[in-house]
Design a protein around this motif. Structure first.
Motif, PDB file in Angstrom:
ATOM      1  N   ILE A  44       0.986  -1.226   0.042  1.00  0.00           N
ATOM      2  CA  ILE A  44      -0.007  -0.087   0.106  1.00  0.00           C
ATOM      3  C   ILE A  44       0.954   1.127   0.089  1.00  0.00           C
ATOM      4  O   ILE A  44       1.560   1.387   1.102  1.00  0.00           O
ATOM      5  CB  ILE A  44      -0.795  -0.021   1.209  1.00  0.00           C
ATOM      6  CG1 ILE A  44      -1.838  -1.157   1.233  1.00  0.00           C
ATOM      7  CG2 ILE A  44      -1.830   1.444   1.306  1.00  0.00           C
ATOM      8  CD1 ILE A  44      -2.606  -1.451   2.713  1.00  0.00           C
ATOM      9  N   HIS A  45       0.844   2.070  -0.930  1.00  0.00           N
ATOM     10  CA  HIS A  45       1.595   3.113  -1.239  1.00  0.00           C
ATOM     11  C   HIS A  45       0.900   4.297  -1.309  1.00  0.00           C
ATOM     12  O   HIS A  45      -0.329   4.262  -1.793  1.00  0.00           O
ATOM     13  CB  HIS A  45       2.537   3.105  -2.525  1.00  0.00           C
ATOM     14  CG  HIS A  45       3.359   1.811  -2.281  1.00  0.00           C
ATOM     15  ND1 HIS A  45       4.638   1.623  -1.979  1.00  0.00           N
ATOM     16  CD2 HIS A  45       3.069   0.716  -3.034  1.00  0.00           C
ATOM     17  CE1 HIS A  45       5.076   0.594  -1.998  1.00  0.00           C
ATOM     18  NE2 HIS A  45       4.271  -0.130  -2.572  1.00  0.00           N
ATOM     19  N   PRO A  46       1.371   5.440  -0.689  1.00  0.00           N
ATOM     20  CA  PRO A  46       0.801   6.892  -0.945  1.00  0.00           C
ATOM     21  C   PRO A  46       0.290   7.236  -2.430  1.00  0.00           C
ATOM     22  O   PRO A  46       1.134   6.892  -3.277  1.00  0.00           O
ATOM     23  CB  PRO A  46       1.562   7.803  -0.406  1.00  0.00           C
ATOM     24  CG  PRO A  46       2.551   7.061   0.410  1.00  0.00           C
ATOM     25  CD  PRO A  46       2.719   5.753  -0.173  1.00  0.00           C
ATOM     26  N   GLY A  47      -0.614   7.755  -2.433  1.00  0.00           N
ATOM     27  CA  GLY A  47      -1.190   8.182  -3.817  1.00  0.00           C
ATOM     28  C   GLY A  47      -1.803   7.073  -4.448  1.00  0.00           C
ATOM     29  O   GLY A  47      -2.317   7.398  -5.709  1.00  0.00           O
ATOM     30  N   ARG A  48      -1.626   5.683  -4.360  1.00  0.00           N
ATOM     31  CA  ARG A  48      -2.415   4.700  -5.182  1.00  0.00           C
ATOM     32  C   ARG A  48      -2.745   3.732  -4.187  1.00  0.00           C
ATOM     33  O   ARG A  48      -2.386   2.608  -4.395  1.00  0.00           O
ATOM     34  CB  ARG A  48      -1.654   4.208  -6.232  1.00  0.00           C
ATOM     35  CG  ARG A  48      -0.023   3.746  -5.615  1.00  0.00           C
ATOM     36  CD  ARG A  48       0.633   3.214  -6.968  1.00  0.00           C
ATOM     37  NE  ARG A  48       1.826   2.433  -6.412  1.00  0.00           N
ATOM     38  CZ  ARG A  48       3.147   2.915  -6.466  1.00  0.00           C
ATOM     39  NH1 ARG A  48       3.283   3.974  -6.646  1.00  0.00           N
ATOM     40  NH2 ARG A  48       4.069   2.009  -6.123  1.00  0.00           N
ATOM     41  N   THR A  49      -3.806   4.128  -3.161  1.00  0.00           N
ATOM     42  CA  THR A  49      -4.077   3.289  -2.194  1.00  0.00           C
ATOM     43  C   THR A  49      -5.113   2.291  -2.725  1.00  0.00           C
ATOM     44  O   THR A  49      -5.317   0.969  -2.174  1.00  0.00           O
ATOM     45  CB  THR A  49      -4.340   3.570  -0.949  1.00  0.00           C
ATOM     46  OG1 THR A  49      -5.525   4.312  -1.025  1.00  0.00           O
ATOM     47  CG2 THR A  49      -3.448   4.583  -0.292  1.00  0.00           C
ATOM     48  N   ARG A  50      -6.129   2.413  -3.334  1.00  0.00           N
ATOM     49  CA  ARG A  50      -7.165   1.860  -3.768  1.00  0.00           C
ATOM     50  C   ARG A  50      -8.168   1.399  -2.592  1.00  0.00           C
ATOM     51  O   ARG A  50      -8.838   0.480  -2.641  1.00  0.00           O
ATOM     52  CB  ARG A  50      -6.961   0.427  -4.505  1.00  0.00           C
ATOM     53  CG  ARG A  50      -6.307   0.780  -5.805  1.00  0.00           C
ATOM     54  CD  ARG A  50      -6.435  -0.301  -7.268  1.00  0.00           C
ATOM     55  NE  ARG A  50      -7.882  -0.197  -7.026  1.00  0.00           N
ATOM     56  CZ  ARG A  50      -8.454  -1.453  -7.391  1.00  0.00           C
ATOM     57  NH1 ARG A  50      -7.694  -2.485  -7.795  1.00  0.00           N
ATOM     58  NH2 ARG A  50      -9.764  -1.720  -7.443  1.00  0.00           N
ATOM     59  N   LEU A  51      -8.005   2.256  -1.408  1.00  0.00           N
ATOM     60  CA  LEU A  51      -8.597   1.985  -0.240  1.00  0.00           C
ATOM     61  C   LEU A  51      -9.664   3.122  -0.157  1.00  0.00           C
ATOM     62  O   LEU A  51      -9.318   4.092  -0.383  1.00  0.00           O
ATOM     63  CB  LEU A  51      -7.671   1.955   0.970  1.00  0.00           C
ATOM     64  CG  LEU A  51      -6.752   0.896   0.970  1.00  0.00           C
ATOM     65  CD1 LEU A  51      -5.638   0.973   2.079  1.00  0.00           C
ATOM     66  CD2 LEU A  51      -7.402  -0.611   0.909  1.00  0.00           C
ATOM     67  N   ARG A  52     -10.723   2.544   0.509  1.00  0.00           N
ATOM     68  CA  ARG A  52     -11.766   3.620   1.060  1.00  0.00           C
ATOM     69  C   ARG A  52     -12.116   3.359   2.375  1.00  0.00           C
ATOM     70  O   ARG A  52     -11.821   2.102   2.969  1.00  0.00           O
ATOM     71  CB  ARG A  52     -13.125   3.209   0.295  1.00  0.00           C
ATOM     72  CG  ARG A  52     -12.725   3.449  -1.523  1.00  0.00           C
ATOM     73  CD  ARG A  52     -14.086   3.002  -2.030  1.00  0.00           C
ATOM     74  NE  ARG A  52     -14.777   4.487  -1.934  1.00  0.00           N
ATOM     75  CZ  ARG A  52     -16.037   4.572  -2.684  1.00  0.00           C
ATOM     76  NH1 ARG A  52     -16.529   3.521  -3.050  1.00  0.00           N
ATOM     77  NH2 ARG A  52     -16.999   5.642  -2.259  1.00  0.00           N
ATOM     78  N   MET A  53     -12.517   4.374   2.877  1.00  0.00           N
ATOM     79  CA  MET A  53     -12.914   4.144   4.565  1.00  0.00           C
ATOM     80  C   MET A  53     -14.233   3.630   4.826  1.00  0.00           C
ATOM     81  O   MET A  53     -15.250   3.661   4.125  1.00  0.00           O
ATOM     82  CB  MET A  53     -12.718   5.535   5.320  1.00  0.00           C
ATOM     83  CG  MET A  53     -13.766   6.611   4.909  1.00  0.00           C
ATOM     84  SD  MET A  53     -13.532   8.057   5.762  1.00  0.00           S
ATOM     85  CE  MET A  53     -11.931   9.073   5.088  1.00  0.00           C
ATOM     86  N   ARG A  54     -14.450   3.063   6.264  1.00  0.00           N
ATOM     87  CA  ARG A  54     -15.827   2.303   6.536  1.00  0.00           C
ATOM     88  C   ARG A  54     -15.478   2.343   7.935  1.00  0.00           C
ATOM     89  O   ARG A  54     -14.506   2.361   8.642  1.00  0.00           O
ATOM     90  CB  ARG A  54     -15.914   1.126   5.980  1.00  0.00           C
ATOM     91  CG  ARG A  54     -14.835  -0.093   6.257  1.00  0.00           C
ATOM     92  CD  ARG A  54     -15.351  -1.331   5.778  1.00  0.00           C
ATOM     93  NE  ARG A  54     -14.506  -2.378   6.490  1.00  0.00           N
ATOM     94  CZ  ARG A  54     -14.820  -3.763   6.472  1.00  0.00           C
ATOM     95  NH1 ARG A  54     -15.956  -4.071   6.046  1.00  0.00           N
ATOM     96  NH2 ARG A  54     -13.681  -4.529   6.800  1.00  0.00           N
ATOM     97  N   GLY A  55     -16.598   1.995   8.601  1.00  0.00           N
ATOM     98  CA  GLY A  55     -16.769   1.865  10.177  1.00  0.00           C
ATOM     99  C   GLY A  55     -16.692   3.138  10.978  1.00  0.00           C
ATOM    100  O   GLY A  55     -16.835   4.296  10.507  1.00  0.00           O
ATOM    101  N   PRO A  56     -16.668   2.846  12.284  1.00  0.00           N
ATOM    102  CA  PRO A  56     -16.727   3.690  13.120  1.00  0.00           C
ATOM    103  C   PRO A  56     -15.238   4.876  12.965  1.00  0.00           C
ATOM    104  O   PRO A  56     -15.490   6.124  13.341  1.00  0.00           O
ATOM    105  CB  PRO A  56     -16.505   3.079  14.589  1.00  0.00           C
ATOM    106  CG  PRO A  56     -16.970   1.734  14.518  1.00  0.00           C
ATOM    107  CD  PRO A  56     -16.840   1.570  12.905  1.00  0.00           C
ATOM    108  N   ALA A  57     -14.214   4.377  12.710  1.00  0.00           N
ATOM    109  CA  ALA A  57     -13.259   5.256  12.535  1.00  0.00           C
ATOM    110  C   ALA A  57     -13.457   6.078  11.440  1.00  0.00           C
ATOM    111  O   ALA A  57     -12.997   7.309  11.511  1.00  0.00           O
ATOM    112  CB  ALA A  57     -11.796   4.584  12.373  1.00  0.00           C
ATOM    113  N   ALA A  58     -14.111   5.626  10.341  1.00  0.00           N
ATOM    114  CA  ALA A  58     -14.231   6.548   9.210  1.00  0.00           C
ATOM    115  C   ALA A  58     -15.267   7.650   9.657  1.00  0.00           C
ATOM    116  O   ALA A  58     -15.192   8.807   9.449  1.00  0.00           O
ATOM    117  CB  ALA A  58     -15.130   5.858   7.905  1.00  0.00           C
TER     118      ALA A  58
END
Length: 86
Positions: A60-74
């Protein structure tokens, strides 16, 4: 930072975007989400440099994570980032 902590963070607070055109988390947002997750788990966040060093070992690299947030932390991260929403 223990891999198990990072694995737990990724499992609980992120999801991989299925469509490559979907907006994903950038460097600042992913680390901010991590700090929100740590706050909710009552653990001290690691420095950003240590966080990214471990994330890179996971591909997982900055700028190209392909991640989205979810859950209580989001929710915590969004409310902390945009206090006028409250």
């Amino acid at each position: 930072m223990a891999d198990t902590q990072l694995d737990q963070f990724l499992e609980e607070a992120t999801i991989t975007a299925e469509d490559p055109s979907d907006p994903t988390l950038g460097r600042d947002s992913l680390y901010g989400l991590y700090t929100s997750w740590c706050l909710l788990h009552q653990s001290a966040p690691q420095p950003e440099s240590a966080f990214w060093a471990v994330m890179k070992t996971k591909g997982i690299h900055p700028g190209r994570t392909r991640l989205r947030m979810r859950g209580p932390a989001a929710a915590d991260y969004i409310l902390a980032s945009y206090p006028n929403l409250v």
